[in-house]
Design a protein around this motif. Structure first.
Motif, PDB file in Angstrom:
ATOM      1  N   ASP A  60       9.571   1.565 -24.807  1.00 13.18           N
ATOM      2  CA  ASP A  60       9.926   0.711 -25.936  1.00 13.18           C
ATOM      3  C   ASP A  60       8.788  -0.254 -26.225  1.00 13.18           C
ATOM      4  OD1 ASP A  60      12.402   1.841 -26.271  1.00 13.18           O
ATOM      5  OD2 ASP A  60      13.361   0.486 -24.846  1.00 13.18           O
ATOM      6  N   TYR A  61       8.563  -0.502 -27.493  1.00 19.42           N
ATOM      7  CA  TYR A  61       7.488  -1.388 -27.906  1.00 19.42           C
ATOM      8  C   TYR A  61       7.960  -2.144 -29.130  1.00 19.42           C
ATOM      9  CZ  TYR A  61       2.542  -2.716 -28.131  1.00 19.42           C
ATOM     10  OH  TYR A  61       1.362  -3.396 -28.107  1.00 19.42           O
ATOM     11  N   VAL A  62       7.512  -3.334 -29.272  1.00 19.14           N
ATOM     12  CA  VAL A  62       7.974  -4.190 -30.363  1.00 19.14           C
ATOM     13  C   VAL A  62       7.620  -3.597 -31.722  1.00 19.14           C
ATOM     14  CG1 VAL A  62       7.722  -6.476 -31.405  1.00 19.14           C
ATOM     15  CG2 VAL A  62       7.824  -6.245 -28.921  1.00 19.14           C
ATOM     16  N   PHE A  63       6.438  -3.017 -31.844  1.00 17.71           N
ATOM     17  CA  PHE A  63       5.962  -2.491 -33.114  1.00 17.71           C
ATOM     18  C   PHE A  63       6.340  -1.018 -33.227  1.00 17.71           C
ATOM     19  CE2 PHE A  63       2.880  -5.678 -31.634  1.00 17.71           C
ATOM     20  CZ  PHE A  63       3.200  -6.661 -32.544  1.00 17.71           C
ATOM     21  N   ILE A 107      -9.134  -4.259 -34.544  1.00 22.23           N
ATOM     22  CA  ILE A 107      -8.617  -4.745 -33.264  1.00 22.23           C
ATOM     23  C   ILE A 107      -7.108  -4.942 -33.355  1.00 22.23           C
ATOM     24  CG2 ILE A 107      -8.579  -6.736 -31.701  1.00 22.23           C
ATOM     25  CD1 ILE A 107     -11.617  -6.996 -32.251  1.00 22.23           C
ATOM     26  N   ILE A 108      -6.648  -5.560 -34.435  1.00 20.68           N
ATOM     27  CA  ILE A 108      -5.209  -5.798 -34.612  1.00 20.68           C
ATOM     28  C   ILE A 108      -4.455  -4.475 -34.740  1.00 20.68           C
ATOM     29  CG2 ILE A 108      -3.487  -6.768 -36.175  1.00 20.68           C
ATOM     30  CD1 ILE A 108      -5.636  -8.958 -36.822  1.00 20.68           C
ATOM     31  N   VAL A 109      -4.958  -3.567 -35.574  1.00 21.19           N
ATOM     32  CA  VAL A 109      -4.296  -2.271 -35.775  1.00 21.19           C
ATOM     33  C   VAL A 109      -4.248  -1.483 -34.468  1.00 21.19           C
ATOM     34  CG1 VAL A 109      -4.571  -0.018 -36.894  1.00 21.19           C
ATOM     35  CG2 VAL A 109      -4.750  -2.106 -38.238  1.00 21.19           C
ATOM     36  N   ASN A 110      -5.350  -1.471 -33.725  1.00 21.74           N
ATOM     37  CA  ASN A 110      -5.371  -0.713 -32.478  1.00 21.74           C
ATOM     38  C   ASN A 110      -4.502  -1.347 -31.406  1.00 21.74           C
ATOM     39  OD1 ASN A 110      -7.101   1.764 -32.553  1.00 21.74           O
ATOM     40  ND2 ASN A 110      -8.414   0.293 -33.582  1.00 21.74           N
ATOM     41  N   PHE A 111      -4.327  -2.655 -31.443  1.00 19.95           N
ATOM     42  CA  PHE A 111      -3.381  -3.286 -30.519  1.00 19.95           C
ATOM     43  C   PHE A 111      -1.966  -2.797 -30.814  1.00 19.95           C
ATOM     44  CE2 PHE A 111      -0.290  -6.613 -29.550  1.00 19.95           C
ATOM     45  CZ  PHE A 111      -0.474  -6.706 -28.187  1.00 19.95           C
ATOM     46  N   MET A 112      -1.651  -2.679 -32.099  1.00 15.65           N
ATOM     47  CA  MET A 112      -0.326  -2.201 -32.479  1.00 15.65           C
ATOM     48  C   MET A 112      -0.188  -0.692 -32.240  1.00 15.65           C
ATOM     49  SD  MET A 112       0.083  -4.574 -35.869  1.00 15.65           S
ATOM     50  CE  MET A 112       1.666  -3.953 -36.362  1.00 15.65           C
ATOM     51  N   TRP A 113      -1.296   0.024 -32.122  1.00 15.15           N
ATOM     52  CA  TRP A 113      -1.317   1.459 -31.898  1.00 15.15           C
ATOM     53  C   TRP A 113      -1.250   1.803 -30.405  1.00 15.15           C
ATOM     54  CZ3 TRP A 113      -0.426   5.708 -34.413  1.00 15.15           C
ATOM     55  CH2 TRP A 113      -1.011   6.910 -34.052  1.00 15.15           C
ATOM     56  N   TRP A 120      -7.449   5.375 -26.204  1.00  8.10           N
ATOM     57  CA  TRP A 120      -8.286   5.294 -27.395  1.00  8.10           C
ATOM     58  C   TRP A 120      -8.128   3.964 -28.102  1.00  8.10           C
ATOM     59  CZ3 TRP A 120     -12.339   7.921 -27.556  1.00  8.10           C
ATOM     60  CH2 TRP A 120     -12.392   9.180 -26.980  1.00  8.10           C
ATOM     61  N   ALA A 121      -6.940   3.384 -28.045  1.00  8.81           N
ATOM     62  CA  ALA A 121      -6.740   2.068 -28.649  1.00  8.81           C
ATOM     63  C   ALA A 121      -7.567   1.015 -27.921  1.00  8.81           C
ATOM     64  CB  ALA A 121      -5.261   1.700 -28.636  1.00  8.81           C
ATOM     65  N   ILE A 122      -7.584   1.068 -26.605  1.00 12.37           N
ATOM     66  CA  ILE A 122      -8.367   0.098 -25.823  1.00 12.37           C
ATOM     67  C   ILE A 122      -9.859   0.286 -26.078  1.00 12.37           C
ATOM     68  CG2 ILE A 122      -9.016  -0.569 -23.468  1.00 12.37           C
ATOM     69  CD1 ILE A 122      -6.046  -0.042 -22.716  1.00 12.37           C
ATOM     70  N   ILE A 123     -10.308   1.531 -26.165  1.00 16.08           N
ATOM     71  CA  ILE A 123     -11.720   1.788 -26.474  1.00 16.08           C
ATOM     72  C   ILE A 123     -12.068   1.233 -27.853  1.00 16.08           C
ATOM     73  CG2 ILE A 123     -13.377   3.631 -27.014  1.00 16.08           C
ATOM     74  CD1 ILE A 123     -12.033   5.247 -24.721  1.00 16.08           C
ATOM     75  N   SER A 124     -11.219   1.465 -28.841  1.00 10.70           N
ATOM     76  CA  SER A 124     -11.475   0.955 -30.197  1.00 10.70           C
ATOM     77  C   SER A 124     -11.444  -0.570 -30.236  1.00 10.70           C
ATOM     78  CB  SER A 124     -10.456   1.528 -31.181  1.00 10.70           C
ATOM     79  OG  SER A 124     -10.700   2.896 -31.375  1.00 10.70           O
ATOM     80  N   ILE A 125     -10.588  -1.195 -29.436  1.00  6.36           N
ATOM     81  CA  ILE A 125     -10.564  -2.657 -29.360  1.00  6.36           C
ATOM     82  C   ILE A 125     -11.887  -3.165 -28.793  1.00  6.36           C
ATOM     83  CG2 ILE A 125      -9.503  -4.616 -28.150  1.00  6.36           C
ATOM     84  CD1 ILE A 125      -6.798  -3.092 -28.497  1.00  6.36           C
ATOM     85  N   GLY A 126     -12.374  -2.527 -27.740  1.00  2.00           N
ATOM     86  CA  GLY A 126     -13.669  -2.911 -27.165  1.00  2.00           C
ATOM     87  C   GLY A 126     -14.813  -2.742 -28.152  1.00  2.00           C
ATOM     88  N   ILE A 127     -14.803  -1.655 -28.904  1.00  2.00           N
ATOM     89  CA  ILE A 127     -15.822  -1.430 -29.931  1.00  2.00           C
ATOM     90  C   ILE A 127     -15.755  -2.530 -30.977  1.00  2.00           C
ATOM     91  CG2 ILE A 127     -16.475   0.074 -31.858  1.00  2.00           C
ATOM     92  CD1 ILE A 127     -15.748   2.458 -30.052  1.00  2.00           C
ATOM     93  N   GLY A 128     -14.548  -2.881 -31.405  1.00  2.00           N
ATOM     94  CA  GLY A 128     -14.379  -3.940 -32.402  1.00  2.00           C
ATOM     95  C   GLY A 128     -14.918  -5.274 -31.924  1.00  2.00           C
ATOM     96  N   ILE A 129     -14.662  -5.603 -30.662  1.00  2.00           N
ATOM     97  CA  ILE A 129     -15.164  -6.865 -30.106  1.00  2.00           C
ATOM     98  C   ILE A 129     -16.686  -6.877 -30.096  1.00  2.00           C
ATOM     99  CG2 ILE A 129     -15.326  -8.226 -27.966  1.00  2.00           C
ATOM    100  CD1 ILE A 129     -12.364  -7.385 -27.460  1.00  2.00           C
ATOM    101  N   PHE A 130     -17.304  -5.778 -29.679  1.00  2.00           N
ATOM    102  CA  PHE A 130     -18.762  -5.718 -29.671  1.00  2.00           C
ATOM    103  C   PHE A 130     -19.324  -5.815 -31.080  1.00  2.00           C
ATOM    104  CE2 PHE A 130     -22.787  -3.572 -30.119  1.00  2.00           C
ATOM    105  CZ  PHE A 130     -23.547  -4.284 -29.205  1.00  2.00           C
TER     106      PHE A 130
END
Length: 146
Positions: A60-63, A107-113, A120-130
């Motif tokens: 279960d997840y909020v989003f 970053i926001i979209v991948n957190f919700m994904w 892949w969401a965590i990798i995309s979040i890291g890419i976004g931060i860089f």
């Protein structure tokens, strides 16, 4: 005795020249990362749109959104990120601003994904931060404004 002007001083002689060169290289790498992350977003989006069975939700997840809707979001975001990545590699100033905005949105979209594709969401979040870091720390003003 004439002093060297900033335009004629040897490379690396200023206090921040090494850091600016690193950040400028980071900006090019950020452009490449936006291209790659955009292409991956297109692939993730197509997989989500084509078949709801591709992604399995973990617990279960909020989003809770429909995977097809997520597919369209990722597809459109991926296309825009790819275009902005090309703009960054061409040195366009508008692409730097859009890159920061899109990386933050990614970053926001991948957190919700996260419940659908956590790795892949965590990798995309890291890419976004860089990407945000690289585009915000490059202080060079020799970019084109168009």
């Amino acid at each position: 005795m004439a002093q060297a002007s900033p335009s004629t001083s040897p490379a690396g002689s200023g206090p921040h020249d090494g850091r600016n060169a690193w950040a400028a290289g980071g900006t090019v790498f950020a452009g490449v990362l936006l291209l790659v992350d955009g292409a991956l977003g297109v692939i993730k989006g197509i997989a989500g749109v084509a078949e709801d069975e591709v992604y399995a939700r973990l617990g279960d997840y909020v989003f809770a959104f429909d995977v097809t809707a997520w597919g369209w979001i990722l597809l459109i975001l991926g296309i825009i990120m790819f275009i902005v990545g090309i703009g960054l590699l061409k040195g366009m100033l508008w692409a730097r601003a859009m890159g920061v905005v899109l990386a933050g949105f990614s970053i926001i979209v991948n957190f919700m994904w996260l419940p659908y594709a956590p790795l892949w969401a965590i990798i995309s979040i890291g890419i976004g931060i860089f990407v945000i870091w690289a585009l915000c720390t490059d202080g060079s003003r020799s970019r084109s404004t168009t």
